[in-house]
Structure formats: C-alpha cells, structure tokens
Design a protein around this motif. Structure first.
Motif, short mmCIF file in Angstrom:
data_model
loop_
_atom_site.label_atom_id
_atom_site.label_comp_id
_atom_site.label_asym_id
_atom_site.label_seq_id
_atom_site.Cartn_x
_atom_site.Cartn_y
_atom_site.Cartn_z
N VAL A 198 0.83 -1.20 0.00
CA VAL A 198 0.00 0.00 0.00
C VAL A 198 0.87 1.26 0.00
CG1 VAL A 198 -1.79 1.25 1.27
CG2 VAL A 198 -1.78 -1.26 1.27
N LEU A 199 0.48 2.21 -0.86
CA LEU A 199 1.07 3.55 -0.83
C LEU A 199 0.09 4.46 -0.11
CD1 LEU A 199 3.22 5.63 -1.84
CD2 LEU A 199 1.77 5.94 -3.86
N VAL A 200 0.54 5.11 0.96
CA VAL A 200 -0.31 6.04 1.71
C VAL A 200 -0.05 7.44 1.18
CG1 VAL A 200 -0.87 6.97 3.99
CG2 VAL A 200 -0.27 4.55 3.74
N VAL A 201 -1.12 8.15 0.81
CA VAL A 201 -1.01 9.47 0.18
C VAL A 201 -1.77 10.51 1.00
CG1 VAL A 201 -1.54 10.83 -1.89
CG2 VAL A 201 -0.79 8.45 -2.13
N GLU A 202 -1.13 11.67 1.18
CA GLU A 202 -1.75 12.78 1.92
C GLU A 202 -1.48 14.07 1.13
OE1 GLU A 202 -3.88 14.10 3.73
OE2 GLU A 202 -3.35 13.80 5.85
N ASP A 203 -2.22 15.13 1.40
CA ASP A 203 -1.92 16.38 0.70
C ASP A 203 -0.74 17.09 1.37
OD1 ASP A 203 -3.47 17.11 2.91
OD2 ASP A 203 -4.69 18.58 1.82
N VAL A 204 -0.90 17.48 2.62
CA VAL A 204 0.17 18.16 3.36
C VAL A 204 0.46 17.36 4.63
CG1 VAL A 204 0.87 20.28 4.50
CG2 VAL A 204 -0.63 20.39 2.52
N VAL A 205 1.72 17.12 4.93
CA VAL A 205 2.10 16.41 6.15
C VAL A 205 2.93 17.33 7.03
CG1 VAL A 205 3.53 14.55 7.07
CG2 VAL A 205 1.99 14.09 5.16
N THR A 206 2.46 17.51 8.26
CA THR A 206 3.27 18.22 9.25
C THR A 206 3.84 17.15 10.17
OG1 THR A 206 1.80 20.12 9.03
CG2 THR A 206 3.31 20.14 10.88
N THR A 207 3.13 16.76 11.23
CA THR A 207 3.62 15.64 12.05
C THR A 207 3.21 14.30 11.46
OG1 THR A 207 1.65 15.71 13.44
CG2 THR A 207 3.54 17.01 14.15
N GLY A 208 2.15 14.30 10.65
CA GLY A 208 1.72 13.06 10.01
C GLY A 208 0.85 12.19 10.91
N GLY A 209 0.09 12.81 11.79
CA GLY A 209 -0.78 12.05 12.70
C GLY A 209 -1.80 11.20 11.95
N SER A 210 -2.45 11.78 10.94
CA SER A 210 -3.46 11.02 10.18
C SER A 210 -2.79 9.90 9.39
CB SER A 210 -4.22 11.94 9.22
OG SER A 210 -4.93 12.92 9.93
N VAL A 211 -1.62 10.20 8.83
CA VAL A 211 -0.87 9.19 8.08
C VAL A 211 -0.53 8.01 9.01
CG1 VAL A 211 1.36 8.70 6.99
CG2 VAL A 211 0.07 10.75 6.34
N ALA A 212 -0.11 8.33 10.23
CA ALA A 212 0.24 7.28 11.19
C ALA A 212 -0.97 6.38 11.46
CB ALA A 212 0.74 7.90 12.50
N GLU A 213 -2.16 6.99 11.53
CA GLU A 213 -3.37 6.20 11.78
C GLU A 213 -3.72 5.31 10.59
OE1 GLU A 213 -6.52 8.49 14.23
OE2 GLU A 213 -5.25 10.03 13.33
N VAL A 214 -3.51 5.82 9.37
CA VAL A 214 -3.78 5.01 8.18
C VAL A 214 -2.79 3.83 8.13
CG1 VAL A 214 -3.85 4.96 5.65
CG2 VAL A 214 -4.72 6.95 6.88
N ILE A 215 -1.53 4.11 8.45
CA ILE A 215 -0.51 3.06 8.46
C ILE A 215 -0.91 1.94 9.43
CG2 ILE A 215 1.86 2.56 9.22
CD1 ILE A 215 2.67 5.27 7.97
N GLU A 216 -1.40 2.35 10.60
CA GLU A 216 -1.81 1.37 11.61
C GLU A 216 -2.97 0.51 11.08
OE1 GLU A 216 -3.39 1.84 16.12
OE2 GLU A 216 -1.82 3.24 15.49
N LEU A 217 -3.92 1.17 10.38
CA LEU A 217 -5.05 0.44 9.79
C LEU A 217 -4.58 -0.57 8.76
CD1 LEU A 217 -7.79 3.15 9.01
CD2 LEU A 217 -8.01 1.21 10.57
N VAL A 218 -3.68 -0.12 7.88
CA VAL A 218 -3.17 -0.99 6.81
C VAL A 218 -2.46 -2.20 7.42
CG1 VAL A 218 -1.45 -1.15 4.95
CG2 VAL A 218 -2.98 0.85 5.09
N ARG A 219 -1.58 -1.92 8.37
CA ARG A 219 -0.81 -3.02 8.98
C ARG A 219 -1.72 -3.93 9.79
NH1 ARG A 219 4.41 0.77 10.63
NH2 ARG A 219 5.40 0.71 8.55
N GLY A 220 -2.74 -3.34 10.41
CA GLY A 220 -3.71 -4.14 11.18
C GLY A 220 -4.48 -5.10 10.30
N SER A 221 -4.60 -4.78 9.01
CA SER A 221 -5.31 -5.65 8.06
C SER A 221 -4.36 -6.66 7.42
CB SER A 221 -5.94 -4.81 6.95
OG SER A 221 -6.77 -3.80 7.48
#
Ligand SMILES: [Zn+2]
Length: 192
Positions: free
Chosen positions: A112-135
């Motif tokens: 999976v490639l996780v895509v976001e518009d703007v990343v500062t700390t990447g909190g939302s990205v971290a949550e998506v990564i957790e979801l992907v890995r959890g699956s």
C-alpha cells in the motif's frame, strides 16, 4: 513524469497555494506563510501533473493499492492511484477513530502507498498506516504533495514531492503581532 522541486514550487505559487501574510495556524502558532493545498486540488490538470510526479517517485516499488485519509488525501490519493493504475481507498474518522468504512479493505500482503496532501507531524498518516498493517497489508511508502518539515509521527519510507519548511512562532514571539499587523484569513489573501 518527474518534476524538480523548482517546478513544483512554481506550480504551487502559480495556483495560489502558497500565501504570504499574517496567519494563525490550526496549532495556534503564527506564520507569515500559509499553504492552502485546496488551490492545487481544485485544478484537475495540475493535480494530475503532481500526482504523476508522485507516482514516478515510487516507480521502484511494487504498489497494489493507494490509501489516503479523508478529507485532505482523497483527491490527490485518487489521482496518484489513477497514475499508478491501482485501486484507491480512503479512511475517515468515526467517533474520532480512523476507520476504513464503505467496505474498503486491505487484503493481507497487499503493498500500500499512503497518500496525503500536506504532512506536518503526520498524525493522520500514522493512523492510516496502523489500519493498513492491522489488516495484514504492507506499507510500501508514504507520499504527500508537501512535507512541512519537522519530526514525523509515523515509521515508514517517506517520499514527499516537495519539502517546504514554514517557520512559525508562538503569538508572543510573532514580529507581525508586535508590529500590530492584523491577522489575515487565508481566503482573503492571494499569492505574492
Ligand atoms: Zn502574529
């Protein structure tokens, strides 16, 4: 198609995505620069160009699926998926918890490639990564149009299209506040 940092910066400025003025960020800190990615995403041709460059930056990776957090990541995520010729899903918050709804799924072993518009700390990205890995999925990489710099809340290969560190400060240290300059609303300012 690849784009140099200068190409990307020029395109963002031309679209009015980089504003100059006196802004209060969502963090409460003040800055003389504001990044409004919606100015890019309202332009389908520009979005497609940037997405093709983002797709090119992961050309060495096997990607089976693109996943993005709502709302900011949806348009650019879709465009990157189209450029890669793979499926696209997005996550959204339900009672504050990031979830794949609408029967969106990641199959075990999918890359999976996780895509976001703007990343500062990447909190939302971290949550998506957790979801992907959890699956049972594998996060091949993370990409975004802009990386605003600083430490990241996620642990994955990160390939932003453009690094754009914007200086910000607490209001009590803000030179524009000290000079009595009123706060601008991002919608009221245009690029310079
Ligand atoms: Zn200020």
């Amino acid at each position: 198609m690849t784009m140099t940092d200068a190409d990307v910066l020029a395109a963002l400025k031309e679209a009015g995505a980089i504003l100059h003025g006196h802004f209060q960020l969502t963090s409460g800190r003040h800055s003389d620069t504001y990044v409004q990615c919606a100015r890019v995403l309202e332009d389908p041709a520009l979005t497609t160009r940037l997405a093709e460059a983002m797709a090119a930056s992961v050309a060495d990776e096997q990607i089976d699926l693109v996943a993005a957090p709502a709302v900011g990541g949806i348009i650019i995520g879709f465009a990157v998926a189209q450029a890669l010729g793979v499926k696209f899903i997005f996550s959204e918050r339900q009672q504050g918890v990031m979830t794949f709804r609408r029967s969106f799924t990641v199959r075990p072993g999918e890359r999976v490639l996780v895509v976001e518009d703007v990343v500062t700390t990447g909190g939302s990205v971290a949550e998506v990564i957790e979801l992907v890995r959890g699956s049972g999925g594998v996060v091949a990489a993370v990409t975004s149009i802009i990386d605003r710099g600083g430490d990241k809340a996620f642990d994955a290969e990160y390939r932003p299209l453009l690094q754009l560190e914007v200086e910000s400060m607490e209001p009590q240290n803000c030179p524009q506040c000290a000079a009595g300059t009123p706060i601008d609303s991002p919608g009221s300012r245009r690029l310079s």
